[in-house]
Enzyme design. Structure first.
Site, PDB file in Angstrom:
ATOM      1  N   CYS A 408      32.710  39.551  26.056  1.00 55.02           N
ATOM      2  CA  CYS A 408      32.475  39.986  27.469  1.00 55.02           C
ATOM      3  C   CYS A 408      32.594  41.569  27.684  1.00 55.02           C
ATOM      4  O   CYS A 408      33.800  41.905  27.142  1.00 55.02           O
ATOM      5  CB  CYS A 408      33.255  39.202  28.428  1.00 55.02           C
ATOM      6  SG  CYS A 408      32.442  39.318  30.095  1.00 55.02           S
ATOM      7  N   CYS A 477      38.227  38.231  35.740  1.00 55.18           N
ATOM      8  CA  CYS A 477      38.564  39.397  36.224  1.00 55.18           C
ATOM      9  C   CYS A 477      39.978  39.636  36.901  1.00 55.18           C
ATOM     10  O   CYS A 477      40.528  40.460  36.484  1.00 55.18           O
ATOM     11  CB  CYS A 477      37.631  39.863  37.461  1.00 55.18           C
ATOM     12  SG  CYS A 477      35.886  39.661  36.890  1.00 55.18           S
TER      13      CYS A 477
END
Lengths: 516, 169
Positions: A408, A477
């Site tokens: 990612c 996140c």
């Protein structure tokens, strides 16, 4: 557009607090890629298959697009948490952390409704989102480089005046590729100073293949066999040629456990790879009306054969078993599916008589780019130790023995101004989606004016709660934000006291900085 | 022959039920309008498209036009904006009343950029920053001006936030 975020997230996203850099920061934390696999995960590279912990920078690995890409970084993390062990039909097992994104098709809600599959779209899904019955997408190797000739560039030994003249180039044709297959399965070399032997051992029932080898070598190199003899139930065929023996040793390896197909052969067009498969299977394989099987003790060769079969769009399953005798493990590859075994029989040049199969539920299939095969089981276990992740150029993905894995791309940078143990100022820069920006923004607010001890109690949960929640796929996140703060404090402590944050284990440390 | 639909006796019993008359009429009207207006509308939208493309390329550095400059649909603008991420551009545009779509389907739960953009050779991180804007029949010249005024500050703001972007580079 559908708004996936809370008002708080949007507020911090639209009006991020504390963006930018601090002049002469006291601590800097950079984070990204908080996702990993276990150290022994086998990664497909451009000439071999390696454990992820041994993969070096600049090595090329297979991406989910079926092409080879450079590894930019190898991250090593200390990890204490859940590890998901995904057992994939046909392919095997890979262990990952819960958030690792895996290319898959969410088919488990539609068991026995295969018509519904065509409306589904493949997606990168977290390991913890996947269930038994979901389909894994596994790339078909795409890179193709056709070669018509290779140089036969083994120098003549110094004192060799009598050996036969060998051609200076060898044509890469069906003959040569079939011969390569025979050698990889049944061949051996003995290389001494200026003597050498290239030999093949065939079962006495396989005299027709032995004859094939004799004629191929005659046609390609103009050599006659030096020795043919019976030994138990086998027939041994030998060519005395130091140069030929060295050529085969260099190209394909010596000894059954070390044999590999040279990388350029793995890149040949799939049509050309058929005679290679033919030679391989005639040697160490068997085929009957029910199934076909190939057995080898070379791990590399086993994986290469899997790649060759993927290119031919043949469905296989592979099995690793403890071998008898001195060898540690033996690798078996089975082909049982109706169409695939027929294709294989045609390649090998044998006839099989299969009764039309009863309609079985679809288990695995191919499209132009991927092999689709179901997850058979997922086991979750607690794990404490090192885990790894790669950063890969361009395609940001890599392929393990069972999965296509994403690295990612969120990157977060946190800078702190610290005085007397108090965070006077905090600034961030983030490349990423709305959630990535909002979490870093609110994290700076939450730690400003706090003591280091207070800042260290910040958890990713607290960050997400302060934003009135995040969509599940964006939770990683908030982990980044927590890590960025800790990494910055760790950096500050290292600079000031020479020692990092006690007990803090950064989620990742680039190997090239710490490993060498 | 087995009837396509069972029920009423329409179409000699082979396809029961009344046809979807409003849709058929609608289709006819749409075709009529297309015949009348398509050529002119395509020209009008091509002009808007080209103005938008030129405007974006002129006003924002480090932007790549995806696809062919002229051999493209009259209403298709698709640009890769380096160093920023698609979802964050879209969220910002959305707040300003502009509807676009991105090279990455981040909001839909997918983290994979458009396979078309990858197929034409863009690396992942640039495909992630791709933005598609499509003028339509209702789009006016003023709308294009509004986009051209609104987009550059958004990109500036996002780039200032991006650790990948270094000024002067």
């Amino acid at each position: 557009m559908a708004q996936p975020y809370s008002d708080k997230v949007m507020d911090h996203f639209m009006h991020p607090r504390n963006v930018g850099e601090i002049e002469n920061p006291d601590g800097v934390g950079k984070v990204g890629n908080p996702i990993c696999v276990s150290a022994n995960t086998l990664i497909l590279g451009n000439s071999d298959m390696q454990e992820i912990e041994n993969i070096e920078i600049d090595k090329k690995v297979l991406g989910h697009d079926g092409k080879y890409h450079k590894v930019l970084k190898n991250y090593k993390n200390d990890y204490n948490g859940k590890l998901f062990s995904l057992q994939v039909h046909n392919l095997g097992i890979t262990q990952t952390t819960p958030e690792h994104h895996i290319l898959a098709l969410k088919t488990s809600p539609y068991v026995y409704k295969h018509k519904a599959y065509k409306n589904l779209k493949p997606d990168w899904l977290c390991a913890e989102e996947l269930e038994k019955g979901d389909m894994i997408l596994y790339p078909i190797p795409k890179e193709t480089i056709d070669i018509d000739f290779i140089k036969f560039d083994i120098p003549k030994p110094k004192w060799d005046y009598k050996s036969k003249v060998l051609p200076s180039t060898i044509e890469i044709n069906d003959d040569f590729l079939r011969l390569a297959g025979y050698y990889l399965s049944e061949g051996y070399v003995r290389t001494q100073k200026c003597k050498g032997t290239l030999g093949f051992v065939f079962h006495e029932k396989e005299i027709v293949y032995l004859t094939d080898v004799i004629f191929i070598i005659k046609r390609l190199l103009g050599l006659e066999p030096s020795n043919i003899r019976n030994q138990h139930n086998s027939c041994v065929l030998e060519f005395y040629s130091a140069r030929l023996a060295r050529f085969f040793e260099r190209a394909f390896g010596k000894g059954a456990a070390n044999k590999t197909i040279p990388h350029w052969m793995m890149l040949l067009p799939e049509e050309k790879q058929k005679p290679l498969l033919c030679g391989l299977w005639r040697g160490d394989g068997c085929i009957n009306n029910e199934s076909a099987k190939y057995v080898t003790i070379s791990k590399q060769l086993a994986f290469q054969i899997r790649q060759l079969l993927l290119r031919q769009k043949m469905i296989f399953s592979s099995l690793t078993t403890k071998a008898h005798g001195i060898h540690k493990e033996s690798y078996s590859i089975y082909v049982k599916e109706d169409k695939s075994i027929k294709k294989l029989a045609e390649i090998i040049g044998t006839e099989i008589n299969r009764k039309p199969n009863k309609k079985s539920p679809i288990k695995s299939w191919f499209d132009d780019n991927y092999f689709y095969t179901p997850i058979r089981n997922i086991e979750v276990s607690d794990f404490k130790g090192k885990v790894y992740n790669l950063e890969v150029e361009d395609c940001h993905s890599y392929v393990s023995s069972a999965l296509s894995l994403h690295n990612c791309g969120d990157i977060m940078e946190m800078q702190l101004k610290i005085n007397d143990g108090v965070i006077l100022d905090a600034k961030f820069r983030t490349f990423g989606c709305g959630a990535a920006i909002a979490t870093s923004s609110i994290a700076t607010e939450m730690i400003k004016g706090k003591t280091l001890e207070e800042a260290l109690t910040l958890t990713n949960k607290a960050v997400a709660e302060a934003l009135d929640g995040l969509p599940p796929i964006k939770m990683h996140c908030s982990v980044l934000a927590e890590d960025a703060v800790k990494a910055a404090i760790d950096d500050y402590l290292k600079k000031t006291t020479g020692k990092g944050l006690p007990g803090f284990k950064p989620h990742e440390e680039p190997l090239e900085e710490h490993g060498h | 022959m087995v009837p396509f639909l069972h029920g009423g006796g329409q179409e000699k019993n082979r396809r029961a039920s009344t046809e979807n008359v409003p849709d058929i009429v609608g289709m006819g009207v749409a075709c009529e309008m297309a015949i009348e207006e398509m050529a002119a509308e395509a020209l009008r939208e091509t002009a808007l498209r080209d103005k938008l493309i030129k405007g974006i390329l002129d006003r924002i550095p480090d932007v790549i036009l995806n696809g062919h400059p002229t051999n493209r649909l009259p209403n298709n603008v698709n640009v890769a904006i380096k160093y920023v991420e698609g979802e964050s551009i879209l969220l910002n545009l959305d707040m300003m009343g502009i509807a676009g779509s991105s090279g990455s389907a981040c909001t839909s739960g997918s983290l994979e950029p458009s396979h078309v953009l990858l197929a034409i050779g863009l690396p992942h991180e640039i495909a992630h920053g791709s933005l598609r804007l499509t003028p339509g029949r209702q789009t006016t010249d003023d709308d294009i001006n509004y986009v051209l005024e609104t987009l550059p500050p958004i990109i500036d703001k996002l780039r200032a936030m991006s650790p990948m972007y270094k000024k002067g580079k």
